[in-house]
Scaffold this active site. Structure first.
Site, PDB file in Angstrom:
ATOM      1  N   ILE A   1       0.915  -1.139   0.000  1.00 29.43           N
ATOM      2  CA  ILE A   1       0.000   0.000   0.000  1.00 29.43           C
ATOM      3  C   ILE A   1       0.957   1.192   0.000  1.00 29.43           C
ATOM      4  CG2 ILE A   1      -1.804   1.273   1.209  1.00 29.43           C
ATOM      5  CD1 ILE A   1      -2.757  -1.375   2.402  1.00 29.43           C
ATOM      6  N   PRO A   2       1.168   1.802  -1.173  1.00 30.42           N
ATOM      7  CA  PRO A   2       2.329   2.677  -1.399  1.00 30.42           C
ATOM      8  C   PRO A   2       2.254   4.076  -0.786  1.00 30.42           C
ATOM      9  CG  PRO A   2       0.981   2.617  -3.354  1.00 30.42           C
ATOM     10  CD  PRO A   2       0.355   1.656  -2.370  1.00 30.42           C
ATOM     11  N   CYS A   3       2.283   4.148   0.534  1.00 33.75           N
ATOM     12  CA  CYS A   3       2.264   5.456   1.184  1.00 33.75           C
ATOM     13  C   CYS A   3       3.553   6.232   0.920  1.00 33.75           C
ATOM     14  CB  CYS A   3       1.992   5.317   2.676  1.00 33.75           C
ATOM     15  SG  CYS A   3       3.086   4.188   3.540  1.00 33.75           S
ATOM     16  N   HIS A   4       4.601   5.550   0.462  1.00 38.36           N
ATOM     17  CA  HIS A   4       5.844   6.260   0.114  1.00 38.36           C
ATOM     18  C   HIS A   4       5.645   7.178  -1.087  1.00 38.36           C
ATOM     19  CE1 HIS A   4       5.931   2.587  -2.370  1.00 38.36           C
ATOM     20  NE2 HIS A   4       6.640   3.304  -3.244  1.00 38.36           N
ATOM     21  N   ARG A   5       4.570   6.990  -1.833  1.00 41.65           N
ATOM     22  CA  ARG A   5       4.295   7.815  -3.018  1.00 41.65           C
ATOM     23  C   ARG A   5       3.539   9.098  -2.682  1.00 41.65           C
ATOM     24  NH1 ARG A   5       2.289   2.643  -6.489  1.00 41.65           N
ATOM     25  NH2 ARG A   5       4.329   1.600  -6.600  1.00 41.65           N
TER      26      ARG A   5
END
Length: 161
Positions: A128-132
């Site tokens: 779940i790409p919260c780094h984006r």
């Protein structure tokens, strides 16, 4: 450690290019992915299929061969947090969105701070790409795994675009 529903959690370790990652599962789905090694009580002694699949998909991601993940996820959070995490899953590989973009996407344009808190509560980073998610001004702000990990993930994705 017990899950909030009383069922046991299972753990495994994955050695990533960014350091060790602890995987957590309810036995069927991935429930968490933590940077670093975490203290854990492991239930059962046979390897779980979910960990085998997760390791394979992470290997493919880190080698630039995988842009999306297909492993089953079980998120543990409020309805609002889950709505934010679903919006994060829509951010394409190699792209970023601001907290404001996410707030607008879910129909709550004034909820930027709440989006940041939900991002912080995401237990399944990378997948779940919260780094984006970045600041409106383009600055990299906050990441539960550390800003060095966020930078590493964003650079990895740019490299394989």
């Amino acid at each position: 450690m017990k899950a909030t529903d009383g069922n046991p959690d299972y753990y495994a370790t994955y050695e990533s290019p960014l350091g060790p990652i602890t995987l957590q599962s309810d036995g069927k789905s991935l429930t968490a992915l933590y940077f670093g090694l975490h203290e854990q009580e492991t239930f059962g002694c046979s390897p779980l299929e979910i960990f085998t699949r997760t390791r394979q998909e992470l290997d493919e991601y880190f080698s630039g061969k995988r842009k999306t993940f297909s492993i089953p996820l079980e998120t543990r959070g409020t309805p609002f947090q889950k709505q934010v995490w679903d919006a994060l899953l829509e951010i394409p590989y190699g792209e970023t969105r601001s907290y404001e973009d996410i707030a607008i996407r879910i129909g709550k344009p004034k909820a930027c701070r709440a989006i940041g808190m939900a991002n912080n509560r995401n237990k399944i980073g990378i997948i779940i790409p919260c780094h984006r998610v970045i600041g409106k001004n383009g600055l990299l702000v906050g990441y539960a795994g550390g800003l060095d990990k966020k930078i590493g993930l964003l650079e990895l994705e740019k490299k394989f675009l």
